[in-house]
Design a protein around this motif. Structure first.
Motif, PDB file in Angstrom:
ATOM      1  N   TYR A 156      -6.148  13.092  -0.943  1.00  0.00           N
ATOM      2  CA  TYR A 156      -5.351  11.892  -0.770  1.00  0.00           C
ATOM      3  C   TYR A 156      -5.806  10.800  -1.736  1.00  0.00           C
ATOM      4  O   TYR A 156      -6.952  10.777  -2.177  1.00  0.00           O
ATOM      5  CB  TYR A 156      -5.487  11.364   0.658  1.00  0.00           C
ATOM      6  N   SER A 161       0.827  -1.204   0.000  1.00  0.00           N
ATOM      7  CA  SER A 161       0.000   0.000   0.000  1.00  0.00           C
ATOM      8  C   SER A 161       0.863   1.256   0.000  1.00  0.00           C
ATOM      9  O   SER A 161       1.991   1.242   0.486  1.00  0.00           O
ATOM     10  CB  SER A 161      -0.898   0.029   1.244  1.00  0.00           C
ATOM     11  N   SER A 205      -0.450  12.119  -1.395  1.00  0.00           N
ATOM     12  CA  SER A 205      -1.054  13.362  -0.937  1.00  0.00           C
ATOM     13  C   SER A 205      -0.887  14.423  -2.010  1.00  0.00           C
ATOM     14  O   SER A 205       0.082  14.401  -2.771  1.00  0.00           O
ATOM     15  CB  SER A 205      -0.380  13.855   0.349  1.00  0.00           C
ATOM     16  N   GLN A 233      -5.434   6.753  -1.325  1.00  0.00           N
ATOM     17  CA  GLN A 233      -4.978   5.551  -0.641  1.00  0.00           C
ATOM     18  C   GLN A 233      -5.002   4.403  -1.636  1.00  0.00           C
ATOM     19  O   GLN A 233      -6.052   4.104  -2.209  1.00  0.00           O
ATOM     20  CB  GLN A 233      -5.895   5.244   0.549  1.00  0.00           C
ATOM     21  N   ARG A 248       0.052   5.780   0.258  1.00  0.00           N
ATOM     22  CA  ARG A 248      -0.903   6.876   0.269  1.00  0.00           C
ATOM     23  C   ARG A 248      -0.255   8.107  -0.346  1.00  0.00           C
ATOM     24  O   ARG A 248       0.768   8.588   0.133  1.00  0.00           O
ATOM     25  CB  ARG A 248      -1.380   7.210   1.680  1.00  0.00           C
ATOM     26  N   PHE A 280      -8.342   1.383  -4.575  1.00  0.00           N
ATOM     27  CA  PHE A 280      -7.936   2.761  -4.301  1.00  0.00           C
ATOM     28  C   PHE A 280      -9.095   3.531  -3.696  1.00  0.00           C
ATOM     29  O   PHE A 280     -10.261   3.299  -4.036  1.00  0.00           O
ATOM     30  CB  PHE A 280      -7.503   3.467  -5.577  1.00  0.00           C
ATOM     31  N   ASN A 305      -4.233   0.463  -2.161  1.00  0.00           N
ATOM     32  CA  ASN A 305      -4.023  -0.845  -1.541  1.00  0.00           C
ATOM     33  C   ASN A 305      -3.943  -1.926  -2.608  1.00  0.00           C
ATOM     34  O   ASN A 305      -4.341  -1.719  -3.754  1.00  0.00           O
ATOM     35  CB  ASN A 305      -5.169  -1.151  -0.580  1.00  0.00           C
TER      36      ASN A 305
END
Length: 123
Positions: free
Chosen positions: A79, A16, A20, A81, A18, A67, A83
């Motif tokens: 953001y 994963s 920004s 994220q 993340r 996502f 995964n």
């Protein structure tokens, strides 16, 4: 508005990350935001969209369920994220802002772009 993407890196498949995207300006909360990606030798493609309020999101089929896009307007940040990453997710990821008030998924509909952050997923 100026956009600065960060958070990219090297990750193994299944991992994963993340991302920004920090925005300057007091009007961040009025823009829809999107994430796009561009793999080497390929065209830039849509990944995810979030409305100005955060109440509407939309994803490319290739990332749906893996996502998640969200935003915190008080922090002028959006953001992504990511995964269950796959090698085919390897690309430079860009955040972008749109003045459109509906879901938009094509690059001409976005008014402002960040500089991109590289995500590399190893197999």
């Amino acid at each position: 508005v100026q956009l600065q993407a960060s958070g990219g890196g090297l990750v193994q498949a299944g991992g994963s990350l993340r991302l920004s995207c920090a925005a300057s300006g007091r009007t961040f909360g009025t823009y829809g935001m999107g994430w796009f990606r561009q793999a080497l030798g390929k065209e830039r493609e849509f990944v995810a969209y979030i409305s100005w309020s955060g109440g509407r999101t939309y994803y490319a089929d290739s990332v749906k369920g893996r996502f998640t896009i969200n935003r915190i307007n008080a922090k002028n940040t959006v953001y992504l994220q990511m995964n269950s990453l796959k090698p085919e997710d390897t690309a430079v990821y860009y955040c972008a802002a749109t003045e459109a008030t509906v879901v938009v998924t094509t690059t001409p509909e976005y008014n402002y772009w960040g500089q991109g952050t590289l995500v590399t997923v190893s197999s």
